[in-house]
Write a protein that holds these residues in place. Sequence first.
Motif, PDB file in Angstrom:
ATOM      1  N   ASN A  88       0.831  -1.206   0.000  1.00 35.90           N
ATOM      2  CA  ASN A  88       0.000   0.000   0.000  1.00 35.90           C
ATOM      3  C   ASN A  88       0.873   1.267   0.000  1.00 35.90           C
ATOM      4  O   ASN A  88       0.929   2.013   0.954  1.00 35.90           O
ATOM      5  CB  ASN A  88      -0.919  -0.018   1.227  1.00 35.90           C
ATOM      6  CG  ASN A  88      -1.873   1.165   1.227  1.00 35.90           C
ATOM      7  OD1 ASN A  88      -2.205   1.692   0.167  1.00 35.90           O
ATOM      8  ND2 ASN A  88      -2.303   1.562   2.406  1.00 35.90           N
ATOM      9  N   VAL A  89       1.593   1.475  -1.079  1.00 38.43           N
ATOM     10  CA  VAL A  89       2.472   2.625  -1.227  1.00 38.43           C
ATOM     11  C   VAL A  89       2.053   3.381  -2.477  1.00 38.43           C
ATOM     12  O   VAL A  89       1.823   2.784  -3.514  1.00 38.43           O
ATOM     13  CB  VAL A  89       3.959   2.182  -1.331  1.00 38.43           C
ATOM     14  CG1 VAL A  89       4.859   3.373  -1.540  1.00 38.43           C
ATOM     15  CG2 VAL A  89       4.362   1.416  -0.090  1.00 38.43           C
ATOM     16  N   ASP A 133      11.751  10.205  -1.712  1.00 44.14           N
ATOM     17  CA  ASP A 133      10.641  11.089  -2.115  1.00 44.14           C
ATOM     18  C   ASP A 133       9.774  11.446  -0.913  1.00 44.14           C
ATOM     19  O   ASP A 133       9.388  12.609  -0.722  1.00 44.14           O
ATOM     20  CB  ASP A 133       9.773  10.408  -3.184  1.00 44.14           C
ATOM     21  CG  ASP A 133      10.467  10.287  -4.527  1.00 44.14           C
ATOM     22  OD1 ASP A 133      11.410  11.062  -4.776  1.00 44.14           O
ATOM     23  OD2 ASP A 133      10.075   9.412  -5.310  1.00 44.14           O
ATOM     24  N   TRP A 134       9.464  10.438  -0.116  1.00 43.51           N
ATOM     25  CA  TRP A 134       8.635  10.669   1.070  1.00 43.51           C
ATOM     26  C   TRP A 134       9.308  11.639   2.025  1.00 43.51           C
ATOM     27  O   TRP A 134       8.672  12.572   2.532  1.00 43.51           O
ATOM     28  CB  TRP A 134       8.355   9.350   1.794  1.00 43.51           C
ATOM     29  CG  TRP A 134       7.113   8.650   1.357  1.00 43.51           C
ATOM     30  CD1 TRP A 134       7.023   7.475   0.664  1.00 43.51           C
ATOM     31  CD2 TRP A 134       5.766   9.074   1.573  1.00 43.51           C
ATOM     32  NE1 TRP A 134       5.703   7.147   0.444  1.00 43.51           N
ATOM     33  CE2 TRP A 134       4.915   8.111   0.989  1.00 43.51           C
ATOM     34  CE3 TRP A 134       5.201  10.185   2.204  1.00 43.51           C
ATOM     35  CZ2 TRP A 134       3.528   8.214   1.026  1.00 43.51           C
ATOM     36  CZ3 TRP A 134       3.810  10.296   2.240  1.00 43.51           C
ATOM     37  CH2 TRP A 134       2.992   9.319   1.662  1.00 43.51           C
ATOM     38  N   LEU A 135      10.590  11.436   2.274  1.00 38.80           N
ATOM     39  CA  LEU A 135      11.296  12.282   3.236  1.00 38.80           C
ATOM     40  C   LEU A 135      11.351  13.725   2.755  1.00 38.80           C
ATOM     41  O   LEU A 135      11.183  14.659   3.547  1.00 38.80           O
ATOM     42  CB  LEU A 135      12.704  11.740   3.475  1.00 38.80           C
ATOM     43  CG  LEU A 135      12.765  10.342   4.107  1.00 38.80           C
ATOM     44  CD1 LEU A 135      14.209   9.894   4.257  1.00 38.80           C
ATOM     45  CD2 LEU A 135      12.044  10.304   5.446  1.00 38.80           C
ATOM     46  N   CYS A 154       7.710   3.461   3.798  1.00 43.23           N
ATOM     47  CA  CYS A 154       6.821   4.101   2.807  1.00 43.23           C
ATOM     48  C   CYS A 154       5.363   3.765   3.074  1.00 43.23           C
ATOM     49  O   CYS A 154       4.492   4.635   2.966  1.00 43.23           O
ATOM     50  CB  CYS A 154       7.212   3.659   1.387  1.00 43.23           C
ATOM     51  SG  CYS A 154       8.815   4.265   0.832  1.00 43.23           S
ATOM     52  N   GLN A 155       5.101   2.519   3.431  1.00 44.07           N
ATOM     53  CA  GLN A 155       3.714   2.158   3.740  1.00 44.07           C
ATOM     54  C   GLN A 155       3.231   2.872   4.996  1.00 44.07           C
ATOM     55  O   GLN A 155       2.086   3.337   5.060  1.00 44.07           O
ATOM     56  CB  GLN A 155       3.558   0.652   3.914  1.00 44.07           C
ATOM     57  CG  GLN A 155       2.078   0.256   4.094  1.00 44.07           C
ATOM     58  CD  GLN A 155       1.864  -1.227   4.247  1.00 44.07           C
ATOM     59  OE1 GLN A 155       2.798  -2.006   4.070  1.00 44.07           O
ATOM     60  NE2 GLN A 155       0.653  -1.616   4.589  1.00 44.07           N
ATOM     61  N   ALA A 156       4.111   2.973   6.001  1.00 38.66           N
ATOM     62  CA  ALA A 156       3.741   3.694   7.220  1.00 38.66           C
ATOM     63  C   ALA A 156       3.416   5.143   6.895  1.00 38.66           C
ATOM     64  O   ALA A 156       2.395   5.690   7.355  1.00 38.66           O
ATOM     65  CB  ALA A 156       4.883   3.616   8.229  1.00 38.66           C
ATOM     66  N   LEU A 179       5.266   8.644  14.614  1.00 36.68           N
ATOM     67  CA  LEU A 179       4.096   7.824  14.290  1.00 36.68           C
ATOM     68  C   LEU A 179       4.481   6.618  13.444  1.00 36.68           C
ATOM     69  O   LEU A 179       3.957   5.510  13.645  1.00 36.68           O
ATOM     70  CB  LEU A 179       3.055   8.671  13.556  1.00 36.68           C
ATOM     71  CG  LEU A 179       2.312   9.714  14.396  1.00 36.68           C
ATOM     72  CD1 LEU A 179       1.449  10.595  13.505  1.00 36.68           C
ATOM     73  CD2 LEU A 179       1.454   9.039  15.469  1.00 36.68           C
ATOM     74  N   ALA A 180       5.395   6.823  12.502  1.00 35.17           N
ATOM     75  CA  ALA A 180       5.833   5.712  11.653  1.00 35.17           C
ATOM     76  C   ALA A 180       6.510   4.631  12.490  1.00 35.17           C
ATOM     77  O   ALA A 180       6.294   3.427  12.270  1.00 35.17           O
ATOM     78  CB  ALA A 180       6.784   6.222  10.572  1.00 35.17           C
TER      79      ALA A 180
END
Length: 419
Positions: free
Chosen positions: A6-7, A14-16, A105-107, A128-129
């Motif tokens: 689920n990414v 990219d997320w960071l 990434c999923q988190a 949270l992750a």
Amino acid sequence: MINPSNVIGRSLSDWLSYLEHQHPVTIDLGLTRIRQVAQLMSLDTMPMPVVTVAGTNGKGSTCRLIEQLLLAKGYSVGVYSSPHISDYRERVRINDKLLEADLFCQAFSDIEQARGNITLTYFEVSTLAALWLFKRQNLDYVILEVGLGGRLDATNIIDADVAVVTTIALDHENYLGHDLQQIGREKAGIFRAQGKAVIGDPSIVESVYQSAEQLGCQLLANGHQVHAQISNDGQSWCYQGLTHCYAQLPMPELPIDNAVAAFAVLDQLQITLSESQAKEQVAHWQLAGRMQLLQRDPIVYIDVAHNPQSAQYLATQLIRHPCQGNTFAVCAMLADKDNQGAVDALDGLFEQWFIAGLANDRGDNGDKLVSALYGKNYQRYANIHQAYEHALLVAKPIDRIIIFGSFVTVAEVLAIRGG
């Protein structure tokens, strides 16, 4: 197992990059926003016992020894720490191993969907992750390292089963103030009513003890309920707890008070090690960036010492372990740190300073260090790479180079050396 499917098409980098720009300010102390999202995601409680560690210095090394001791007993352990040095995934360790990038990434994807219009800082999302990842592992214990302060730090949404305060000193004054007693109260904000608490520094400010007393904590404090007894020859020590004692432990390279705190945590958790387990873990107690040996001939160490208290401990280590030749400093610091205090703590220990600016939003370009080094032998360089390379050229095989000043400084040197 976690299903990393689920990414939404973003890589970890990219997320960071995305997360760095999702909140108006980098540091925004307070629990309201993160608690709202945590409750939506059922991350405000953990199914396993949690140890939370706060303090000005010594958090990381204390967390590390607690982790090692628990692993030695065969427990499954998750650790959340910050900042990372080279790889973001260093912030979450599961049984002393890093997780795959896809799991982060999923988190992040799940947090992004849950938060709605609530904005979160980079550190809040990271916290949270970590909690999201811990809940999806079969863990016996979780260790949380506080980021900044304690009372209003994101990690404090979790009620710790054992809360530790290591040391109190001036740092992050823009957020915590210039009064040590107030800083002590802020960091003791991780204590809970009638909860189990540990104090690592026997000389800690009185406000930390007062906070524990007011809350009716079950307290184990170094120098009071628990002790370190160093042998006459200074080559070993013993931990004296309320119910458990460990004798003839090897002298560690990291602060002995942090080791006392770690053993006190095990006392609070009613966990007993064998003598051989205790000795082995203290002997192998180490943490990246804390007096980490990079090479010999000349000897090169890196250390994240970045404020007067940590610089003072670095000074004690240099005095304790003299080298045959000269000792040189390679230093770059953040502009919002007490550069003068850190330099003063190391007075007379370096033959020459090689200083540099830091290419960081908070980095000192070298001006503050130049001012702090008035009257000392130094050379100034544009960046750490140049300073480090010139120190290597000057140093003889019998000399020693100490690279310090910030996590950023250490990370840059490791990057130069290829990790």
